[in-house]
Design an enzyme around this catalytic site. Structure first.
Site, short mmCIF file in Angstrom:
data_model
loop_
_atom_site.label_atom_id
_atom_site.label_comp_id
_atom_site.label_asym_id
_atom_site.label_seq_id
_atom_site.Cartn_x
_atom_site.Cartn_y
_atom_site.Cartn_z
N TYR A 37 4.22 -3.80 10.57
CA TYR A 37 4.07 -2.33 10.58
C TYR A 37 5.23 -1.40 11.18
O TYR A 37 5.77 -0.34 10.21
CB TYR A 37 2.68 -1.76 10.90
CG TYR A 37 1.60 -2.17 10.00
CD1 TYR A 37 1.79 -2.88 8.64
CD2 TYR A 37 0.11 -2.05 10.27
CE1 TYR A 37 0.51 -3.55 8.10
CE2 TYR A 37 -0.91 -2.54 9.78
CZ TYR A 37 -0.78 -3.34 8.51
OH TYR A 37 -1.68 -3.89 8.09
N HIS A 58 0.84 -1.27 -0.09
CA HIS A 58 0.10 0.07 0.14
C HIS A 58 0.99 1.15 0.15
O HIS A 58 0.59 2.23 0.77
CB HIS A 58 -0.95 -0.04 1.08
CG HIS A 58 -1.96 -1.10 1.00
ND1 HIS A 58 -3.24 -0.64 0.22
CD2 HIS A 58 -2.26 -2.15 1.49
CE1 HIS A 58 -3.96 -1.94 0.24
NE2 HIS A 58 -3.49 -2.62 1.36
#
Length: 334
Positions: free
Chosen positions: A323, A55
């Site tokens: 993340y 993303h």
């Protein structure tokens, strides 16, 4: 990971007997590390220097979340109470390629990440995408898929590692082959939280559910003719124009699990007949002044949760750790 798996099995006990039996399928210890998962993503899309591993291309906006009157009956979380809270929202294309065209097949599914700024100064995050499901039941399976894709390509003889993997993993094959056509806007898509959460209200009532965020204007997609004419960055251009004209609104809902639903398995979508609880309205009002700088600085942590919401799927904690690794790498933090 063993303590997380024990907790998740106990959560399944609360849902019902059939849920417990099915949940045990995913109770084996996690073999791969979060760093290895990020490496596998890099194998597919290339190692990013300043962008997210996945993303990578997106845009950041701001607005507010207005809880509904029924939100507090689901959870005692502070943003589910009466007062509205500010939100930071990032929309994105799927691939870990910052220059990808918005009409490329690898741009699907689209992502939506939200950071709720709570009254006490803390934050809680949510990361979801525009497909009702996930290509793998566990992070180990997801890493195996990524490695198979990374070692496959036009120069690799058939059957490629991806061909072999997908032949025995129909859910992953369906995920890759049944994506939607490009949307009219980031604002005309439904976004699904594929991981399950445990919601606890002020009376200590427990409910298991998954998030679903639905656009007030409904789902809208480009025609074949419109796709041919669309610019590579049309989604960012479109949403800048849209939000300058009027606030963008999404209905924020939670799909409630019933006995037999697989809480620990994000690859299994629950039936559309499951109850949806309206928990509020997301109202997006502007694009941040320097979206590129904001994107690099933002870190969304799906396991960063307030009292009243807990992970019910071990993948949430694993995503959280991955993340952080991706964030440190793109910001040169050791």
């Amino acid at each position: 990971m063993s303590s997380d798996n024990t907790q998740s099995t106990n959560l399944n006990d609360e849902i019902g007997g059939k849920q417990t039996e099915e949940g045990l399928e995913n109770s084996s210890p996690q073999r791969s590390s979060p760093a290895e998962l990020v490496d596998a993503i890099n194998l597919v899309f290339g190692k990013q220097t300043h962008n997210r591993a996945i993303h990578a291309k997106g845009i950041v906006l701001e607005g507010r979340f207005i809880p509904s009157s029924s939100a507090a009956t689901l959870s005692k979380a502070p943003h589910f109470q009466e007062a509205s809270v500010p939100v930071t929202v990032r929309f994105s294309d799927f691939a870990g390629i910052p220059t990808i065209s918005d009409t490329d097949a690898l741009a699907n599914p689209r992502g939506m990440a939200l950071k709720f700024h709570l009254p006490d100064g803390s934050e809680t995050d949510l990361v979801i995408h525009s497909f009702n499901g996930f290509p793998a039941a566990t992070t180990d399976e997801f890493r195996e898929l990524l490695i198979a894709l990374g070692y496959s390509g036009p120069e690799v003889a058939a059957p490629t590692p991806a061909d072999t993997y997908l032949a025995t993993h129909p859910i992953a094959k369906s995920f890759l082959e049944s994506q939607q056509t490009p949307p009219v806007s980031y604002a005309t898509l439904t976004y699904f939280g594929v991981n399950s959460f445990k919601f606890i209200n002020a009376q200590d009532k427990v409910t298991f559910g998954r998030y679903r965020i639905e656009p007030e204007e409904g789902n809208q997609f480009l025609s074949a003719e419109e796709i041919e004419k669309a610019a590579p960055d049309y989604l960012a251009d479109e949403i800048r124009q849209r939000v300058a004209h009027a606030p963008i609104k999404f209905n924020f809902r939670v799909q409630i699990a019933e006995q037999g639903d697989k809480i620990e398995d994000p690859s299994m979508a629950w039936p559309d007949t499951r109850k949806l609880v309206d928990v509020g309205l997301i109202e997006i009002t502007r694009v941040v002044p320097n979206s590129d700088a904001a994107e690099r600085a933002l870190l969304f942590l799906p396991a960063k949760l307030p009292e009243g919401i807990e992970p019910a799927d071990p993948m949430i904690e694993f995503r959280n750790a991955a993340y952080i690794i991706s964030y440190k790498r793109r910001n040169d933090i050791s």
